[in-house]
Scaffold this motif. Sequence first.
Motif, mmCIF file in Angstrom:
data_model
loop_
_atom_site.group_PDB
_atom_site.id
_atom_site.type_symbol
_atom_site.label_atom_id
_atom_site.label_comp_id
_atom_site.label_asym_id
_atom_site.label_seq_id
_atom_site.Cartn_x
_atom_site.Cartn_y
_atom_site.Cartn_z
ATOM 1 N N PRO A 194 0.799 -1.224 0.000
ATOM 2 C CA PRO A 194 0.000 0.000 0.000
ATOM 3 C C PRO A 194 0.832 1.274 0.000
ATOM 4 C CG PRO A 194 -0.075 -1.094 2.146
ATOM 5 C CD PRO A 194 0.556 -2.054 1.200
ATOM 6 N N ARG A 195 1.985 1.250 0.661
ATOM 7 C CA ARG A 195 2.794 2.470 0.695
ATOM 8 C C ARG A 195 3.393 2.755 -0.678
ATOM 9 N NH1 ARG A 195 3.766 6.793 0.355
ATOM 10 N NH2 ARG A 195 5.441 7.989 1.296
ATOM 11 N N ILE A 196 3.824 1.723 -1.408
ATOM 12 C CA ILE A 196 4.322 1.940 -2.765
ATOM 13 C C ILE A 196 3.213 2.472 -3.652
ATOM 14 C CG2 ILE A 196 5.159 0.788 -4.853
ATOM 15 C CD1 ILE A 196 6.824 -1.042 -3.099
ATOM 16 N N ARG A 197 2.028 1.920 -3.527
ATOM 17 C CA ARG A 197 0.902 2.390 -4.341
ATOM 18 C C ARG A 197 0.604 3.858 -4.052
ATOM 19 N NH1 ARG A 197 -2.130 -1.332 -7.011
ATOM 20 N NH2 ARG A 197 -3.870 0.136 -7.056
ATOM 21 N N ASP A 198 0.598 4.243 -2.781
ATOM 22 C CA ASP A 198 0.335 5.643 -2.425
ATOM 23 C C ASP A 198 1.449 6.556 -2.946
ATOM 24 O OD1 ASP A 198 -1.969 4.852 -1.150
ATOM 25 O OD2 ASP A 198 -1.137 4.993 0.877
ATOM 26 N N TYR A 199 2.666 6.080 -2.827
ATOM 27 C CA TYR A 199 3.817 6.858 -3.289
ATOM 28 C C TYR A 199 3.759 7.073 -4.793
ATOM 29 C CZ TYR A 199 8.767 7.579 -4.563
ATOM 30 O OH TYR A 199 9.946 8.040 -5.097
ATOM 31 N N VAL A 200 3.493 6.017 -5.557
ATOM 32 C CA VAL A 200 3.408 6.134 -7.015
ATOM 33 C C VAL A 200 2.246 7.050 -7.400
ATOM 34 C CG1 VAL A 200 2.919 4.873 -9.148
ATOM 35 C CG2 VAL A 200 4.569 3.967 -7.506
ATOM 36 N N ALA A 201 1.120 6.930 -6.709
ATOM 37 C CA ALA A 201 -0.017 7.816 -6.986
ATOM 38 C C ALA A 201 0.357 9.269 -6.719
ATOM 39 C CB ALA A 201 -1.218 7.410 -6.140
ATOM 40 N N GLN A 202 1.150 9.483 -5.689
ATOM 41 C CA GLN A 202 1.614 10.823 -5.356
ATOM 42 C C GLN A 202 2.505 11.376 -6.477
ATOM 43 O OE1 GLN A 202 3.547 10.808 -1.558
ATOM 44 N NE2 GLN A 202 3.810 13.016 -1.456
ATOM 45 N N LEU A 203 3.366 10.535 -7.015
ATOM 46 C CA LEU A 203 4.212 10.955 -8.126
ATOM 47 C C LEU A 203 3.373 11.263 -9.365
ATOM 48 C CD1 LEU A 203 7.126 8.333 -7.893
ATOM 49 C CD2 LEU A 203 7.114 10.676 -7.009
ATOM 50 N N GLN A 204 2.433 10.377 -9.656
ATOM 51 C CA GLN A 204 1.634 10.522 -10.879
ATOM 52 C C GLN A 204 0.658 11.693 -10.826
ATOM 53 O OE1 GLN A 204 -0.054 6.591 -11.152
ATOM 54 N NE2 GLN A 204 1.643 5.820 -12.396
ATOM 55 N N ALA A 205 0.435 12.240 -9.647
ATOM 56 C CA ALA A 205 -0.466 13.387 -9.516
ATOM 57 C C ALA A 205 0.258 14.721 -9.703
ATOM 58 C CB ALA A 205 -1.144 13.359 -8.144
ATOM 59 N N ARG A 206 1.573 14.693 -9.787
ATOM 60 C CA ARG A 206 2.315 15.942 -9.939
ATOM 61 C C ARG A 206 1.991 16.585 -11.291
ATOM 62 N NH1 ARG A 206 6.278 16.900 -6.216
ATOM 63 N NH2 ARG A 206 7.379 18.306 -7.656
ATOM 64 N N PRO A 207 1.784 17.896 -11.309
ATOM 65 C CA PRO A 207 1.449 18.571 -12.570
ATOM 66 C C PRO A 207 2.483 18.330 -13.672
ATOM 67 C CG PRO A 207 1.012 20.027 -10.720
ATOM 68 C CD PRO A 207 1.700 18.812 -10.157
#
Length: 227
Positions: A194-207
């Motif tokens: 779950p932490r990797i998934r949240d981290y990747v989602a955080q990266l992919q949300a960057r403008p």
Amino acid sequence: MITVHHLNNSRSQRILWLLEELGLEYRVQHHERDQKTQLAPESLKRVHPLGKAPVLTDGELTLAESGAIVDYLARTYGREALLPATDSPAWWDYVYWLHYAEGSLMPPLLMRYVFDKVKAAPVPFFVRPVVNKIVAEVDKAFLRQQIKIHLDFVEDHLSCHDWLVGGRFGAADIQVSFPLEAALSRTGMGGHYPRIRDYVAQLQARPAYLRALKAGGPYAYGPAATD
């Protein structure tokens, strides 16, 4: 003008992202994979003898290898924004993650991809059970175990860090993004991390990441693939 020789669904997507983070002007030279083999086209061999992407040109410089390109761009144009101080302990953390992404994390994922291709390749029906058994045994005895070791390691690190290095987003996060995206979309193991998934989602949300997707075109490991 900086030019990126970009191959669809490849490591070169993160170079476009890095350029967007730095706010640099650049040109994308698109190259498309062969639809049957999924290999890079001959056009890339006219840019670099290995025929791989990414390749970056900046003035008289022509540079291949994702890690080298990330390091060059970050040092040349974004040292303060994306890199820790060279005299800080975090510098060697950056160097570690820069090389870990392709040197340790990516190889078992690439092997898994190759074996998946072997499993899906057309073979005579009487050979199919043998092929499937070999692929299954290699996956069980080696690949899945190796991928798990690395994902466990990254999950553990991210469980106590918001970003990979120095408590802030930087070049190391961009470099590690591709193998983590590939792991979430290819292995079926994402639910355990779950932490990797949240981290990747955080990266992919960057403008800047989203702008890079528009510049690079279709990308199989983007947000929809890692949901």
